[in-house]
Each structure stands twice: as structure tokens, then as C-alpha cells.
Design a protein around this motif. Structure first.
Motif, PDB file in Angstrom:
ATOM      1  N   SER A  14       0.600  -1.363   0.084  1.00  0.00           N
ATOM      2  CA  SER A  14       0.185   0.125   0.097  1.00  0.00           C
ATOM      3  C   SER A  14       1.321   1.068   0.082  1.00  0.00           C
ATOM      4  N   LEU A  15       0.520   2.335  -0.090  1.00  0.00           N
ATOM      5  CA  LEU A  15       0.749   4.355  -0.789  1.00  0.00           C
ATOM      6  C   LEU A  15       0.878   3.941   1.155  1.00  0.00           C
ATOM      7  N   GLU A  16       2.029   4.370   1.457  1.00  0.00           N
ATOM      8  CA  GLU A  16       2.250   4.990   3.334  1.00  0.00           C
ATOM      9  C   GLU A  16       2.686   6.659   2.643  1.00  0.00           C
ATOM     10  N   ASN A  17       2.761   7.240   3.887  1.00  0.00           N
ATOM     11  CA  ASN A  17       3.299   8.293   4.193  1.00  0.00           C
ATOM     12  C   ASN A  17       4.432   7.840   5.024  1.00  0.00           C
ATOM     13  N   ILE A  18       5.740   8.054   5.028  1.00  0.00           N
ATOM     14  CA  ILE A  18       6.987   7.878   5.752  1.00  0.00           C
ATOM     15  C   ILE A  18       7.633   9.722   5.713  1.00  0.00           C
ATOM     16  N   ALA A  19       9.305   9.116   7.065  1.00  0.00           N
ATOM     17  CA  ALA A  19       9.802  10.180   6.637  1.00  0.00           C
ATOM     18  C   ALA A  19      10.104   9.927   5.458  1.00  0.00           C
ATOM     19  N   VAL A  20      11.111  11.128   5.434  1.00  0.00           N
ATOM     20  CA  VAL A  20      12.090  11.077   3.968  1.00  0.00           C
ATOM     21  C   VAL A  20      13.323  10.752   4.498  1.00  0.00           C
ATOM     22  N   PRO A  21      14.308   9.477   4.380  1.00  0.00           N
ATOM     23  CA  PRO A  21      15.332   8.894   5.347  1.00  0.00           C
ATOM     24  C   PRO A  21      16.663  10.115   4.780  1.00  0.00           C
ATOM     25  N   SER A  22      17.588   9.662   5.989  1.00  0.00           N
ATOM     26  CA  SER A  22      18.894  10.878   5.963  1.00  0.00           C
ATOM     27  C   SER A  22      20.052   9.783   5.711  1.00  0.00           C
ATOM     28  N   PRO A  23      20.160  10.455   4.143  1.00  0.00           N
ATOM     29  CA  PRO A  23      21.805   9.344   4.027  1.00  0.00           C
ATOM     30  C   PRO A  23      22.892   9.126   5.055  1.00  0.00           C
ATOM     31  N   GLN A  24      23.490   7.716   5.348  1.00  0.00           N
ATOM     32  CA  GLN A  24      24.392   7.498   6.164  1.00  0.00           C
ATOM     33  C   GLN A  24      25.729   7.828   5.934  1.00  0.00           C
ATOM     34  N   LYS A  25      27.009   7.262   6.334  1.00  0.00           N
ATOM     35  CA  LYS A  25      27.939   7.412   5.008  1.00  0.00           C
ATOM     36  C   LYS A  25      28.141   5.803   4.368  1.00  0.00           C
ATOM     37  N   GLY A  26      28.543   6.884   3.202  1.00  0.00           N
ATOM     38  CA  GLY A  26      28.889   6.258   1.926  1.00  0.00           C
ATOM     39  C   GLY A  26      27.380   6.343   1.418  1.00  0.00           C
ATOM     40  N   GLU A  27      26.582   6.984   1.529  1.00  0.00           N
ATOM     41  CA  GLU A  27      24.915   6.862   0.930  1.00  0.00           C
ATOM     42  C   GLU A  27      24.963   8.070   0.371  1.00  0.00           C
ATOM     43  N   VAL A  28      23.426   8.397  -0.592  1.00  0.00           N
ATOM     44  CA  VAL A  28      23.764   9.033  -0.978  1.00  0.00           C
ATOM     45  C   VAL A  28      22.295   9.187  -1.051  1.00  0.00           C
ATOM     46  N   LEU A  29      21.327  10.950  -0.740  1.00  0.00           N
ATOM     47  CA  LEU A  29      19.559  10.602  -0.584  1.00  0.00           C
ATOM     48  C   LEU A  29      19.236  11.278  -2.511  1.00  0.00           C
ATOM     49  N   LEU A  30      18.177   9.724  -3.066  1.00  0.00           N
ATOM     50  CA  LEU A  30      17.964  10.336  -4.387  1.00  0.00           C
ATOM     51  C   LEU A  30      16.297  11.050  -4.382  1.00  0.00           C
ATOM     52  N   GLU A  31      16.196  12.323  -4.952  1.00  0.00           N
ATOM     53  CA  GLU A  31      15.055  12.920  -5.268  1.00  0.00           C
ATOM     54  C   GLU A  31      14.500  11.742  -6.795  1.00  0.00           C
ATOM     55  N   ILE A  32      13.870  10.769  -6.710  1.00  0.00           N
ATOM     56  CA  ILE A  32      13.605   9.397  -7.452  1.00  0.00           C
ATOM     57  C   ILE A  32      12.693   9.870  -8.420  1.00  0.00           C
ATOM     58  N   HIS A  33      12.937   9.963  -9.753  1.00  0.00           N
ATOM     59  CA  HIS A  33      12.682  10.148 -10.899  1.00  0.00           C
ATOM     60  C   HIS A  33      11.441   9.077 -11.586  1.00  0.00           C
ATOM     61  N   ALA A  34      12.298   7.861 -11.350  1.00  0.00           N
ATOM     62  CA  ALA A  34      11.787   6.963 -12.060  1.00  0.00           C
ATOM     63  C   ALA A  34      12.539   5.765 -11.744  1.00  0.00           C
ATOM     64  N   CYS A  35      11.336   4.351 -11.487  1.00  0.00           N
ATOM     65  CA  CYS A  35      11.376   3.049 -10.663  1.00  0.00           C
ATOM     66  C   CYS A  35      10.962   1.979 -11.899  1.00  0.00           C
TER      67      CYS A  35
END
Length: 318
Positions: A14-35
Motif C-alpha cells: 500500500s501507499l504510505e506516508n513516511i519520513a524522508v530518510p537521511s543518508p548515512q556514511k557512504g550513501e546518497v539521498l536521491l529524489e527519485i524520478h523513475a523506478c
């Protein structure tokens, strides 16, 4: 943010509203255009895929997006870069965090929808046919499920490697898509597949995303020293292989799981993807996206995939 999530294996996603995650060590936060969607997403909703995480989790194995934040110790990327990444989960959402080491810069000419469905489909076919099946120019390759997301790329890549390609799919429309991708011969699934393959001289390599009777037909039509690759089992029938037949014809049955290389040989994936992006920029391959859906229609997107109504890739566009 909106996220399409599996909360339990006995409950529909199901579609849910959750918090935007924060990138940790070695990660990037993406604004997702397509999956890009894959058959594995369907299996993950039931907990039957080999790399299914524990619920709750967000579906979506591969994405294209723009970097909005860098975690610590990330090098080689900047905020604003557009990248594709195989994350294994987290793609069917408006934002997501992913390992920077898995990200690849997307060519400017490639759309986000193309890039989102590029890595698994093209990466699987390229590595399977070059590294595992050792497909050579002049050999005959049969592709089962040739109009699907992975099968269509196997047709293209087989032609780029110089093989004669036989495409097997259901119906004239899907076979026409395979022909446009370069298939030399077309066979409908309603035909006597083993007989048709033998009439064409037999096969050197089988790339089978369907399983069941198709795999059995490939075995019957296999030449001496043929290589058979069970890529998936969309039919739901995992074939049992009679080893005495392998012995008589000196046939290889080759296991292949693209995602496994992330754990034991990621360099193989990196080199494969570099060649594929080079082919794309030179116009040698052209990704085919048959359906795109907004995130709030994610269930419809998965349904199209489950009912095999798509050709090429199905993409969700948050």
C-alpha cells in the motif's frame, strides 16, 4: 514522502506516508524520478524472492534520480548529479537512500525512465551472455519470453554479439517487438517449440526467463556442447533437469543471478555497465519502455507485469 510499501507478506502493498530518510556514511539521498519494475518485485510482495528484506520495506529494485544530499565519505558525486542505482529495495518512493558505490552517472541523452529500467534488464543479459554463456558470433541463441523486460534485451545483445537470434513470445504483437529488436526468427509459444528449433538447425545457447515446457524444448533442440541458462521461471514451473541428457550431449546448464555479483564481484557489474552505456551512446541498443505509471498507480503497474501485458519495461514515475 509517499512510499509503496510491504507491511506484511499476507497483506497487499500500500501507499504510505513516511519520513524522508537521511543518508548515512557512504550513501546518497536521491529524489527519485523513475523506478523500473521487475518480476522480483512481484516475488518480494509474497516473500519468495531470494533477497527479500524483512517487512516493512519499500518495493522497487532499481531507480534513476537526482542526488539531493551526500552522506559522509562519499566521493565522485555531487549534489545535482543524475544517477541510476540498483538498490534492491526502496525505489517506489519519492525519495530514497542508496549506496554511492552502486551509483552510475546517466548519459545526458538517456531519459530517466530508460535509465530506471536499464540496469537489471540490460545488465543481466549482457553479463549472462558474455561472461556465463560465452556466446560467440555465428552461434544460435534462443530467447524465451523475448518481448519481456529482460528477454528483449537478450535479443538486442545477442545481435550485438553476432549471434543468430530466435525469439519466442506469445502473439504477433510481442513477436513484432522482438523482430524490431533484431530477432532473426520468430516462434509463437503455441507452436511445437522443439520441432521449430530443430528445423532451424538447433541451438547453441538458450536464455530462458520462462521455464517449464520451454526449457524442456530447449534441451531437446540443443546442439552438442550447448549452454542452457535458466534466468527465471515466469511460468511458475521450475524445470527438473535430467542429468543423463546433459551427459549424452555434453550440455552445460548455467546458473546466473545478476544481483549476486554485487556481493562477490562488483567489478564485473561495473565493467559490464560501462560497456552497455557506451553501446547506448553509440545507438547500438535502444531501451523499450512499454508502460509508465505514477506512484499512486503502483498496484496497476505490478498488475500489468503479473499478467504479462507489457513489452520491455514497466516504470513507475514518482
Amino acid at each position: 514522502m509517499k512510499s509503496y510499501r510491504v507491511s506484511a507478506f499476507d497483506t497487499a502493498p500500500s501507499l504510505e506516508n513516511i519520513a524522508v530518510p537521511s543518508p548515512q556514511k557512504g550513501e546518497v539521498l536521491l529524489e527519485i524520478h523513475a523506478c523500473g519494475l521487475n518480476f522480483a518485485d512481484l516475488l518480494m510482495t509474497k516473500g519468495t524472492y531470494q533477497d527479500t528484506p524483512e517487512p516493512p520495506f519499500t518495493l522497487g529494485l532499481e531507480v534513476c534520480g537526482t542526488i539531493r544530499e551526500l552522506g559522509s565519505e562519499v566521493t565522485g558525486f555531487e549534489v545535482g548529479d543524475r544517477v541510476a542505482v540498483y538498490g534492491g529495495q526502496g525505489g517506489m518512493a519519492e525519495f530514497g537512500v542508496f549506496p554511492a558505490e552502486r551509483c552510475v552517472t546517466v548519459p545526458d541523452a538517456m531519459s530517466s525512465a530508460e535509465a530506471a529500467g536499464f540496469m537489471v534488464a540490460y545488465g543481466s543479459s549482457h553479463l549472462a551472455l558474455t561472461r556465463r554463456a560465452r556466446l560467440q558470433a555465428g552461434e544460435t541463441l534462443v530467447v524465451m519470453g523475448a518481448a519481456g523486460g529482460v528477454g528483449l534485451t537478450a535479443v538486442e545483445i545477442g545481435k550485438q554479439l553476432g549471434a543468430t537470434v530466435i525469439a519466442v513470445a506469445r502473439g504477433a504483437d510481442k513477436l513484432e517487438i522482438a523482430r524490431q529488436a533484431g530477432a532473426d526468427h520468430l516462434i509463437d509459444v503455441s507452436a511445437d517449440l522443439a520441432a521449430e528449433l530443430k528445423a532451424l538447425g538447433g541451438i547453441d545457447v538458450a536464455y530462458d526467463a520462462v521455464g517449464g515446457d520451454m526449457f524442456k524444448a530447449a534441451m531437446k533442440a540443443a546442439k552438442r556442447e550447448a549452454r542452457l541458462m535458466p534466468i527465471g521461471f515466469a511460468s511458475g514451473d521450475v524445470p527438473q533437469i535430467p542429468s543423463n541428457h546433459l551427459l549424452v550431449k555434453n550440455i552445460d546448464v548455467i546458473g546466473f543471478y545478476w544481483g549476486g555479483y554485487l556481493k562477490f564481484n562488483p567489478k564485473a557489474l561495473t565493467e559490464s555497465m560501462a560497456e552497455l552505456f557506451d553501446w547506448y551512446t553509440k545507438g547500438r541498443i535502444k531501451p523499450h519502455v512499454s508502460h509508465t505509471f505514477p506512484l499512486d498507480q503502483a498496484a496497476d503497474a505490478l498488475d500489468i507485469l503479473a499478467k504479462r501485458k507489457s513489452t520491455g519495461k514497466v516504470v513507475v514515475t514518482p
